[in-house]
Design a protein around this motif. Structure first.
Motif, PDB file in Angstrom:
ATOM      1  N   ASP A 182       0.832  -1.204   0.000  1.00  0.00           N
ATOM      2  CA  ASP A 182       0.000   0.000   0.000  1.00  0.00           C
ATOM      3  C   ASP A 182       0.869   1.257   0.000  1.00  0.00           C
ATOM      4  O   ASP A 182       0.575   2.221  -0.728  1.00  0.00           O
ATOM      5  CB  ASP A 182      -0.921   0.011   1.226  1.00  0.00           C
ATOM      6  CG  ASP A 182      -2.054  -0.999   1.112  1.00  0.00           C
ATOM      7  OD1 ASP A 182      -2.282  -1.530   0.001  1.00  0.00           O
ATOM      8  OD2 ASP A 182      -2.710  -1.265   2.143  1.00  0.00           O
ATOM      9  N   ALA A 183       1.926   1.260   0.787  1.00  0.00           N
ATOM     10  CA  ALA A 183       2.790   2.433   0.859  1.00  0.00           C
ATOM     11  C   ALA A 183       3.477   2.696  -0.474  1.00  0.00           C
ATOM     12  O   ALA A 183       3.566   3.851  -0.930  1.00  0.00           O
ATOM     13  CB  ALA A 183       3.826   2.252   1.966  1.00  0.00           C
ATOM     14  N   ALA A 187       2.707   5.905  -3.155  1.00  0.00           N
ATOM     15  CA  ALA A 187       3.799   6.804  -3.541  1.00  0.00           C
ATOM     16  C   ALA A 187       4.159   6.690  -5.023  1.00  0.00           C
ATOM     17  O   ALA A 187       5.112   7.330  -5.476  1.00  0.00           O
ATOM     18  CB  ALA A 187       5.030   6.506  -2.691  1.00  0.00           C
ATOM     19  N   GLY A 188       3.407   5.894  -5.763  1.00  0.00           N
ATOM     20  CA  GLY A 188       3.642   5.762  -7.199  1.00  0.00           C
ATOM     21  C   GLY A 188       4.665   4.716  -7.595  1.00  0.00           C
ATOM     22  O   GLY A 188       5.038   4.626  -8.772  1.00  0.00           O
ATOM     23  N   HIS A 189       5.121   3.893  -6.645  1.00  0.00           N
ATOM     24  CA  HIS A 189       6.111   2.858  -6.953  1.00  0.00           C
ATOM     25  C   HIS A 189       5.410   1.541  -7.278  1.00  0.00           C
ATOM     26  O   HIS A 189       5.668   0.502  -6.666  1.00  0.00           O
ATOM     27  CB  HIS A 189       7.065   2.683  -5.769  1.00  0.00           C
ATOM     28  CG  HIS A 189       7.893   3.887  -5.472  1.00  0.00           C
ATOM     29  ND1 HIS A 189       8.878   4.353  -6.321  1.00  0.00           N
ATOM     30  CD2 HIS A 189       7.868   4.734  -4.398  1.00  0.00           C
ATOM     31  CE1 HIS A 189       9.442   5.434  -5.790  1.00  0.00           C
ATOM     32  NE2 HIS A 189       8.850   5.692  -4.631  1.00  0.00           N
ATOM     33  N   HIS A 190       4.540   1.589  -8.263  1.00  0.00           N
ATOM     34  CA  HIS A 190       3.742   0.407  -8.605  1.00  0.00           C
ATOM     35  C   HIS A 190       4.589  -0.725  -9.177  1.00  0.00           C
ATOM     36  O   HIS A 190       4.178  -1.890  -9.107  1.00  0.00           O
ATOM     37  CB  HIS A 190       2.662   0.787  -9.629  1.00  0.00           C
ATOM     38  CG  HIS A 190       1.801   1.934  -9.210  1.00  0.00           C
ATOM     39  ND1 HIS A 190       0.804   1.797  -8.258  1.00  0.00           N
ATOM     40  CD2 HIS A 190       1.779   3.241  -9.592  1.00  0.00           C
ATOM     41  CE1 HIS A 190       0.208   2.965  -8.087  1.00  0.00           C
ATOM     42  NE2 HIS A 190       0.779   3.862  -8.883  1.00  0.00           N
ATOM     43  N   ASP A 191       5.718  -0.403  -9.755  1.00  0.00           N
ATOM     44  CA  ASP A 191       6.516  -1.409 -10.456  1.00  0.00           C
ATOM     45  C   ASP A 191       7.554  -2.092  -9.575  1.00  0.00           C
ATOM     46  O   ASP A 191       8.263  -2.997 -10.040  1.00  0.00           O
ATOM     47  CB  ASP A 191       7.227  -0.771 -11.662  1.00  0.00           C
ATOM     48  CG  ASP A 191       6.239  -0.277 -12.698  1.00  0.00           C
ATOM     49  OD1 ASP A 191       5.140  -0.842 -12.786  1.00  0.00           O
ATOM     50  OD2 ASP A 191       6.574   0.688 -13.416  1.00  0.00           O
ATOM     51  N   VAL A 192       7.680  -1.683  -8.323  1.00  0.00           N
ATOM     52  CA  VAL A 192       8.631  -2.329  -7.417  1.00  0.00           C
ATOM     53  C   VAL A 192       8.013  -3.623  -6.898  1.00  0.00           C
ATOM     54  O   VAL A 192       6.911  -3.625  -6.355  1.00  0.00           O
ATOM     55  CB  VAL A 192       8.995  -1.403  -6.246  1.00  0.00           C
ATOM     56  CG1 VAL A 192       9.896  -2.128  -5.254  1.00  0.00           C
ATOM     57  CG2 VAL A 192       9.677  -0.139  -6.767  1.00  0.00           C
TER      58      VAL A 192
END
Length: 332
Positions: A182-183, A187-192
Motif C-alpha cells: 500500500d505504501a 507513492a507511485g512505486h507500482h513497479d517495485v
C-alpha cells in the motif's frame, strides 16, 4: 545356467552414459535462477573476509561494482544486498536514511548492473538496530508488530527511491506485505516487486550470517519466526502473503525445509524462491576443507535438491561460482 528371465524393464538404460543422463535429467540448473547475497559494510576501504563463511566478504562501496559485474558476466539472475552500518540505534534509523549504507549501495549496484541483473534489497531492521531484532521494541522489550510496520513502510520507500527493483521482506511481521504494498502504490512505486520471506524459520543455520552483518542480537526471534517443527504453518504464511500482494514468496532455510518448500511450490500461484543460508554454506565449506566431501559435487547436489523440491530461484553464496560451472558444463 540360471532360468531366471532377464528383466524387461531396465531403468538403468537411462543412466548408461553422461549424454543420456543429461538428456533425461528432470532438474536442470541455470545461472538465471540464482541470486547472490552481497554484504556491503559502511566505511570499509576494501573487501573484508568473513571468517565463518570462507570465500564470502563484506564489500566496500568501491569493490561492489566489480562484484556486480562478475555476477552479471556469468548470467546470475540477481543480487540481494545487505547493509552493515557503522552506527545503530533502537529504531534502525540507518535503514531509512537515504544516505545510509544499504541505500547508497543500492544506487551503486543499480548503476553497475545497468539492467543486466535484478538489484534486490533486504527489507528488515535487524542489521540496523542496536538490539539486533527485526523490529522496534515496546516498553517491555517485546517486538512491536504494528509499530514495526511503520518503519518497514518508510524503509520500503527509501529503498524504492534508491532504485531497488525488488524488496525482500524478511522480518516476519504480520501484515508486512500489505502495509508495504500500500505504501509503495500510494507513492507511485507500482513497479517495485515484493519478495515475501513467508516461511522463515527460527533456525540454528543463521549463525554465520550474523557474523556477516555483525548482529548485536541478544535472545532469539522465536516470537516472530516460525517453529522448526511446524510444516502447515509455513504454507499458511505463504498463502497469507500471496493474498496480501506478494509477487514472490520464500522458504528459508532451504535444505532443512524441503518438505515446506514442496508444499508451497505445489500451492503457490506466484514464483517460489528458497534461501540456501549461511550455515548450509559453512557446513559444506568446512567439510570440504577437511577433505571429507567432494566440494563441487556437494555444492551442485545441494542446490539441485532445492530446485527439485520446487524452488524457481535459489539464493546462494555460491551463485557466481556455480554459474561458471553451469556455463562450462561442469554440473552433470
Amino acid at each position: 545356467m540360471s532360468s531366471t528371465p532377464a528383466p524387461r524393464v531396465r531403468p538403468r538404460r537411462l543412466r548408461e552414459t553422461p549424454a543420456i543422463r543429461r538428456l533425461v535429467s528432470e532438474t536442470r540448473l541455470d545461472p538465471a535462477e540464482l541470486v547472490l547475497p552481497v554484504f556491503v559494510r559502511e566505511g570499509a576501504a576494501a573487501p573484508l573476509p568473513i571468517a565463518s563463511m570462507p570465500g564470502v566478504v563484506q564489500h566496500s562501496l568501491d569493490s561492489l561494482p566489480q562484484a556486480i559485474d562478475e555476477a552479471a558476466a556469468v548470467g546470475v539472475g540477481g543480487v540481494m544486498l545487505f547493509g552493515v552500518p557503522a552506527v545503530r540505534d533502537a529504531r534502525g534509523s540507518g535503514a531509512i536514511d537515504p544516505d545510509g549504507i544499504l541505500n547508497l549501495a543500492t544506487r551503486v549496484a543499480v548503476e553497475a548492473s545497468a539492467g543486466r541483473l535484478v538489484v534486490q534489497t533486504d527489507l528488515c531492521l535487524d542489521e540496523f538496530t542496536d538490539h539486533g531484532h527485526c523490529g522496534v521494541l515496546d516498553e517491555r522489550g517485546r517486538v512491536d508488530n504494528d509499530a514495526t510496520l511503520e518503519r518497514y513502510t518508510a524503509m520500503a520507500l527509501a529503498q524504492a527511491r534508491a532504485g531497488s527493483e525488488l524488496l525482500g521482506l524478511s522480518g516476519m511481521m504480520d501484515g508486512q506485505v500489505a502495509a508495504v504494498r500500500d505504501a509503495l502504490d500510494d507513492a507511485g512505486h507500482h513497479d517495485v516487486s515484493l519478495l515475501a520471506y513467508s516461511a522463515k524459520y527460527a533456525s540454528a543455520f543463521y549463525g554465520p550470517f550474523r557474523d556477516a552483518v555483525e548482529s548485536t542480537l541478544e535472545g532469539d526471534r522465536r516470537t516472530y519466526q516460525l517453529d522448526p517443527g511446524n510444516r502447515r504453518e509455513g504454507l499458511r504464511e505463504a498463502m497469507i502473503d500471496i493474498d496480501e500482494g506478494a509477487d514472490v514468496v520464500m522458504v528459508k532455510p532451504a535444505g532443512s525445509y524441503l518438505d515446506v518448500l514442496a508444499d508451497v511450490a505445489a500451492a503457490s500461484e506466484v514464483p517460489v524462491w528458497a534461501y540456501q543460508v549461511s550455515g548450509e554454506y559453512a557446513m559444506i565449506e568446512a567439510a570440504a576443507a577437511h577433505g571429507w566431501i567432494d566440494r563441487k559435487r556437494a555444492v551442485v547436489e545441494s542446490v539441485r535438491s532445492i530446485r527439485r523440491a520446487g524452488a524457481d530461484v535459489v539464493l546462494t553464496y555460491w551463485a557466481v561460482e556455480l554459474a561458471e560451472w553451469i556455463r562450462n558444463g561442469e554440473t552433470a
